[in-house]
Design a protein around this motif. Structure first.
Motif, PDB file in Angstrom:
ATOM      1  N   UNK A  70     -68.480  -8.110-104.441  1.00  0.00           N
ATOM      2  CA  UNK A  70     -69.558  -7.816-103.485  1.00  0.00           C
ATOM      3  C   UNK A  70     -70.916  -8.003-104.149  1.00  0.00           C
ATOM      4  N   UNK A  74     -73.775 -10.473-103.018  1.00  0.00           N
ATOM      5  CA  UNK A  74     -75.154 -10.068-102.704  1.00  0.00           C
ATOM      6  C   UNK A  74     -76.152 -10.852-103.551  1.00  0.00           C
ATOM      7  N   UNK A  77     -76.789 -14.115-102.262  1.00  0.00           N
ATOM      8  CA  UNK A  77     -77.780 -14.088-101.167  1.00  0.00           C
ATOM      9  C   UNK A  77     -79.167 -13.722-101.707  1.00  0.00           C
ATOM     10  N   UNK A  79     -79.814 -11.036-103.313  1.00  0.00           N
ATOM     11  CA  UNK A  79     -80.032  -9.613-103.061  1.00  0.00           C
ATOM     12  C   UNK A  79     -79.469  -8.811-104.229  1.00  0.00           C
ATOM     13  N   UNK A  80     -80.321  -8.060-104.865  1.00  0.00           N
ATOM     14  CA  UNK A  80     -79.887  -7.234-105.983  1.00  0.00           C
ATOM     15  C   UNK A  80     -79.651  -5.819-105.454  1.00  0.00           C
TER      16      UNK A  80
END
Lengths: 234, 192
Positions: A70, A74, A77, A79-80
């Motif tokens: 996951x 992320x 994308x 996204x951290x």
């Protein structure tokens, strides 16, 4: 090797046999594995404890693999997860809510509660026996004279309210009037708002809200849909 | 002599279908409970066996009003339309916070925090962990209220001490867009 021992052994070897080959970690049913561990306890307590702890260790490896997957997704994308948590913790709740509404496609429905149902509910409310030593509310419907005792009102204000009503009812013959226009913006604003509330609670005028524009309007009471209903309580 | 009669299943006429489609919109719009929409079997009870054809026509009518009919499959039987929930929703996002009157601002914000944490953790987050996050932003007494309201409205569910997204979050909220905007937003932070 017994069947139970075999089942535990398979769980223990799962991360090496399945994940090492690049299998999708989400295919593995974690709850199912935990149930299997519970159901396959061995008679030899010492051996059972060893094997169970090794099996749980293997399950935790799968969970870790899922979590890493996951986090990778992320990051893919851009996204951290930690950055997301930091942003949320620093952000004002109104701002969070605003962003959420930008990405919300709400389901639509109309809720209705008829005056009849409100009346029935309140009548029931009046009949329900109170808990403990509290006194009951008494009947919801009261004779007219008795009701006025519970609505202390200076005679002067009441006559002013009626004067206000005479003037308002003339204006209402021409159609509905926005609430804001009725109460105005001058020094009498609060007093007029009180008159409106008083007249409405006596069923002499109706206050409605336009669901589309959100504007509050005042109308003469009409039979049916928008009729004001005064329900004395207590 | 015994005479056997065979009846071919009759297709509803266009007019009948249109009337049924109108009824679908009415049934879906007027909520009988706090949960929006209706189950397939309920619509079948009102409209008959060909209710799915009526829903297709109603979907076209809803389109013209800026709405769409969404299908929420049943978790146990995703193929069974009788057990699916049919819901009318907007085609465009809400955008105006003032319009989200079925929830208070802190409840909407709480939902966003929960969805973010559930996504970070791969679909489920421990109850204690999400409570800790919410308590950091909101009074403790409100946190339990918010969690139970979101559960009641079908936004989240709890299983074995884990909080997960429920059907309404999956349906109504574009979580990828939500998380992206949170990450890229600037300013208006807490002054605490």
């Amino acid at each position: 090797m017994s069947k139970k021992e075999n089942a535990l052994r398979r769980i223990i070897e799962l991360p090496d046999t399945f994940l090492a080959r690049g299998g999708d970690p989400f295919v593995i049913d974690i709850n199912g594995l935990l149930t299997q561990i519970n159901e396959n306890k061995l008679k030899d307590q010492k051996k059972s404890l060893n094997m169970e702890s090794a099996a749980i260790n293997s399950v935790s490896k799968v969970v870790k693999e899922q979590q890493d997957w996951v986090i990778d997704a992320l990051r893919g994308l851009k996204l951290d997860p930690e950055l997301l948590r930091q942003k949320l913790s620093a952000m004002d709740i109104k701002k969070i809510a605003q962003i959420t509404s930008n990405h919300t496609y709400p389901s639509i429905g109309i809720h209705r509660l008829s005056r009849y149902r409100i009346r029935v509910a309140l009548e029931y409310f009046g009949l329900v026996e109170p808990w403990g030593r509290r006194e009951g509310l008494g009947p919801v419907q009261r004779p007219e004279g008795q009701t006025s005792e519970f609505f202390p009102m200076e005679k002067e204000i009441e006559s002013e309210a009626m004067e206000f009503y005479d003037e308002l009812s003339k204006r209402l013959k021409g159609g509905t009037i926005p609430y804001e226009e009725v109460i105005g913006k001058d020094i009498m604003r609060l007093r007029k708002a009180f008159y409106v509330a008083y007249l409405s609670s006596n069923g002499m005028i109706s206050i409605r809200r336009n669901p589309i524009s959100g504007e509050t309007i005042i109308d003469m009471p009409v039979e049916g849909e928008f009729e004001s209903l005064a329900i004395p309580l207590g | 002599m015994r005479v056997w009669r065979y009846h071919l299943a009759e297709q509803p006429s266009d007019e009948e279908l249109k009337l049924k489609a109108d009824k679908v919109l009415k049934l879906l719009l007027i909520e009988p409970s706090s949960i929006p929409g209706m189950k397939g079997w309920e619509l079948k009870k009102h409209l008959g066996k060909d209710y799915l054809s009526a829903i297709k026509v109603a979907a076209v009518q809803a389109e013209g009003l800026g709405m769409k009919i969404a299908v929420v499959p049943d978790e146990d039987e995703p193929e069974n339309m009788d057990r699916a929930r049919f819901v009318i929703m907007t085609k465009e996002p809400l955008s105006d916070l003032e319009l989200s009157r079925w929830m208070r601002i802190e409840e909407v914000a709480g939902l966003a925090i929960l969805i973010s944490e559930i996504t970070i953790r791969g679909g489920a987050a421990p109850v204690q962990a999400v409570e800790r996050l919410l308590i950091a932003k909101l009074p403790k007494w409100r946190v339990n209220q918010i969690i139970s309201k979101l559960k009641r409205l079908g936004y989240i569910k709890e299983e074995n001490g884990l909080i997960m997204k429920d059907w309404r979050s999956k349906l109504e909220i574009d979580d990828t867009g939500l998380i992206r905007e949170i990450i890229t937003s600037k300013g208006e932070t807490d002054k605490q």
